[in-house]
Write a protein that holds these residues in place. Structure first.
Motif, mmCIF file in Angstrom:
data_model
loop_
_atom_site.group_PDB
_atom_site.id
_atom_site.type_symbol
_atom_site.label_atom_id
_atom_site.label_comp_id
_atom_site.label_asym_id
_atom_site.label_seq_id
_atom_site.Cartn_x
_atom_site.Cartn_y
_atom_site.Cartn_z
ATOM 1 N N SER A 160 0.865 -1.179 0.000
ATOM 2 C CA SER A 160 0.000 0.000 0.000
ATOM 3 C C SER A 160 0.897 1.222 0.000
ATOM 4 O O SER A 160 2.090 1.133 0.292
ATOM 5 N N ALA A 161 0.304 2.361 -0.338
ATOM 6 C CA ALA A 161 1.113 3.572 -0.451
ATOM 7 C C ALA A 161 0.347 4.757 0.117
ATOM 8 O O ALA A 161 -0.884 4.771 0.121
ATOM 9 N N VAL A 162 1.086 5.730 0.580
ATOM 10 C CA VAL A 162 0.451 6.986 0.984
ATOM 11 C C VAL A 162 0.124 7.699 -0.312
ATOM 12 O O VAL A 162 0.990 7.930 -1.152
ATOM 13 N N ASP A 163 -1.153 8.010 -0.476
ATOM 14 C CA ASP A 163 -1.575 8.363 -1.819
ATOM 15 C C ASP A 163 -1.730 9.840 -2.121
ATOM 16 O O ASP A 163 -1.747 10.225 -3.279
ATOM 17 N N SER A 164 -1.886 10.680 -1.127
ATOM 18 C CA SER A 164 -2.091 12.083 -1.479
ATOM 19 C C SER A 164 -1.544 12.985 -0.401
ATOM 20 O O SER A 164 -1.500 12.644 0.770
ATOM 21 N N LYS A 165 -1.153 14.154 -0.814
ATOM 22 C CA LYS A 165 -0.498 15.075 0.111
ATOM 23 C C LYS A 165 -1.335 15.432 1.335
ATOM 24 O O LYS A 165 -0.804 15.457 2.432
ATOM 25 N N PRO A 166 -2.642 15.694 1.165
ATOM 26 C CA PRO A 166 -3.400 16.094 2.367
ATOM 27 C C PRO A 166 -3.384 15.038 3.459
ATOM 28 O O PRO A 166 -3.531 15.356 4.628
ATOM 29 N N LYS A 167 -3.205 13.779 3.065
ATOM 30 C CA LYS A 167 -3.236 12.722 4.072
ATOM 31 C C LYS A 167 -1.847 12.338 4.555
ATOM 32 O O LYS A 167 -1.712 11.501 5.421
ATOM 33 N N ARG A 168 -0.816 12.952 3.963
ATOM 34 C CA ARG A 168 0.524 12.458 4.239
ATOM 35 C C ARG A 168 0.863 12.401 5.725
ATOM 36 O O ARG A 168 1.295 11.372 6.235
ATOM 37 N N GLN A 169 0.643 13.492 6.424
ATOM 38 C CA GLN A 169 0.980 13.511 7.847
ATOM 39 C C GLN A 169 0.241 12.423 8.607
ATOM 40 O O GLN A 169 0.824 11.666 9.361
ATOM 41 N N ARG A 170 -1.074 12.346 8.371
ATOM 42 C CA ARG A 170 -1.888 11.372 9.071
ATOM 43 C C ARG A 170 -1.419 9.954 8.766
ATOM 44 O O ARG A 170 -1.280 9.124 9.649
ATOM 45 N N SER A 171 -1.193 9.696 7.488
ATOM 46 C CA SER A 171 -0.883 8.331 7.093
ATOM 47 C C SER A 171 0.460 7.875 7.627
ATOM 48 O O SER A 171 0.698 6.691 7.786
ATOM 49 N N LEU A 172 1.325 8.804 7.877
ATOM 50 C CA LEU A 172 2.642 8.410 8.353
ATOM 51 C C LEU A 172 2.575 7.723 9.713
ATOM 52 O O LEU A 172 3.501 7.014 10.078
ATOM 53 N N ALA A 173 1.500 7.918 10.449
ATOM 54 C CA ALA A 173 1.367 7.251 11.750
ATOM 55 C C ALA A 173 1.616 5.760 11.610
ATOM 56 O O ALA A 173 2.331 5.159 12.402
ATOM 57 N N ARG A 174 1.063 5.148 10.565
ATOM 58 C CA ARG A 174 1.211 3.704 10.431
ATOM 59 C C ARG A 174 2.675 3.314 10.225
ATOM 60 O O ARG A 174 3.103 2.255 10.662
ATOM 61 N N PHE A 175 3.459 4.185 9.584
ATOM 62 C CA PHE A 175 4.878 3.869 9.377
ATOM 63 C C PHE A 175 5.649 3.974 10.695
ATOM 64 O O PHE A 175 6.495 3.138 10.990
ATOM 65 N N ARG A 176 5.309 4.987 11.473
ATOM 66 C CA ARG A 176 5.951 5.117 12.798
ATOM 67 C C ARG A 176 5.598 3.903 13.661
ATOM 68 O O ARG A 176 6.459 3.341 14.338
ATOM 69 N N HIS A 177 4.326 3.513 13.594
ATOM 70 C CA HIS A 177 3.894 2.391 14.436
ATOM 71 C C HIS A 177 4.635 1.101 14.098
ATOM 72 O O HIS A 177 5.106 0.401 14.988
ATOM 73 N N VAL A 178 4.721 0.773 12.812
ATOM 74 C CA VAL A 178 5.293 -0.527 12.453
ATOM 75 C C VAL A 178 6.807 -0.544 12.627
ATOM 76 O O VAL A 178 7.401 -1.622 12.710
ATOM 77 N N GLU A 179 7.409 0.646 12.682
ATOM 78 C CA GLU A 179 8.847 0.682 12.942
ATOM 79 C C GLU A 179 9.108 0.156 14.357
ATOM 80 O O GLU A 179 10.062 -0.582 14.593
ATOM 81 N N ALA A 180 8.228 0.518 15.281
ATOM 82 C CA ALA A 180 8.396 0.084 16.675
ATOM 83 C C ALA A 180 7.793 -1.299 16.908
ATOM 84 O O ALA A 180 8.299 -2.071 17.722
ATOM 85 N N GLU A 181 6.687 -1.616 16.210
ATOM 86 C CA GLU A 181 5.990 -2.893 16.409
ATOM 87 C C GLU A 181 5.476 -3.345 15.041
ATOM 88 O O GLU A 181 4.458 -2.848 14.559
ATOM 89 N N PRO A 182 6.215 -4.241 14.399
ATOM 90 C CA PRO A 182 5.865 -4.616 13.022
ATOM 91 C C PRO A 182 4.609 -5.466 12.884
ATOM 92 O O PRO A 182 4.094 -5.615 11.785
ATOM 93 N N ARG A 183 4.102 -6.016 13.976
ATOM 94 C CA ARG A 183 2.939 -6.898 13.845
ATOM 95 C C ARG A 183 1.669 -6.097 13.550
ATOM 96 O O ARG A 183 1.342 -5.156 14.259
ATOM 97 N N VAL A 184 0.984 -6.508 12.499
ATOM 98 C CA VAL A 184 -0.241 -5.825 12.078
ATOM 99 C C VAL A 184 -1.304 -6.869 11.757
ATOM 100 O O VAL A 184 -1.013 -8.069 11.630
#
Lengths: 142, 142
Positions: free
Chosen positions: A47-71
């Motif tokens: 999956s990809a972060v798809d648009s600029k307005p959501k970029r900040q919000r969507s990055l949460a998932r990247f921060r989360h999986v860096e610390a805890e990869p289980r999803v």
């Protein structure tokens, strides 16, 4: 144990789904949920972060999986006829795909192939790869 | 920050949703996801284990919240027109409602009022109450 789908059928339905829901773990240990678009390649959901307005919000998932990869990922089919209900779940591990890598280019191409919406506005943000480790499903018993 | 819905509109859309997804935390700390039917009363989402074939499976969520009450609930609207996308998320705490309590009877009655499907087969299993603590939403910018 409730009935599930066969392994092939599970993948067919998962691959065809237009949207799924992604659960990650917040830094404080609580669950976090977002809907997302994805493409299935082998055992991996991209999956990809798809648009600029959501970029900040969507990055949460990247921060989360860096610390805890289980999803956990869920695709569910809703119908007012509950005999038609089914869902597919993939539990696995997520990681950001290396920027400008071959894998990233392939994932973006696959996403654009599945979603016409991406063709006019290709996703720019980071790409998430979720490697499925446990596949489960449920289908209503008619 | 992406635009969200007003507090009233968020509740209207959440209350009207026929299905949502519930993320709980497994004993090993990984996230767990299931789709579920619910009814909103005030700040509380009620849901019930609805049929015998699913009883064992559905009980996982009750075991999970006993150890870790923090949950996340997502309602998302899908459209191929991405300008129509929106979602509502409720983060909160979940607990099983006391069996044969007044609250349980009220919750089951509300579920039967919202879902005609429950009227011929009232939910028998335990009732889960999720008290919303953080309400968030996102709407596509057209």
């Amino acid at each position: 144990m409730a009935p599930g789908l066969g392994a092939d059928e599970l993948r067919v339905r998962l691959a065809a789904a237009r949207v799924a829901r992604l659960a990650t773990i917040r830094p404080d240990g609580a669950p976090h949920l977002v809907p997302f678009c994805f493409v299935l390649e082998g055992d991996v959901l991209y999956s990809a972060v798809d648009s600029k307005p959501k970029r900040q919000r969507s990055l949460a998932r990247f921060r989360h999986v860096e610390a805890e990869p289980r999803v956990s990922v869920l695709v569910d089919h809703w119908s007012e006829d509950w005999a038609q209900l089914w869902w597919v779940r993939v539990d696995g591990r997520a990681a950001e795909v290396a920027h400008e890598s071959e894998e990233e280019r392939r994932a973006v191409a696959l996403l654009m192939q599945k979603y016409a919406q991406y063709r006019s506005a290709p996703p720019e943000g980071p790409v998430l790869a979720i490697t499925g480790e446990r596949w489960s499903s449920w289908v209503a018993s008619a």
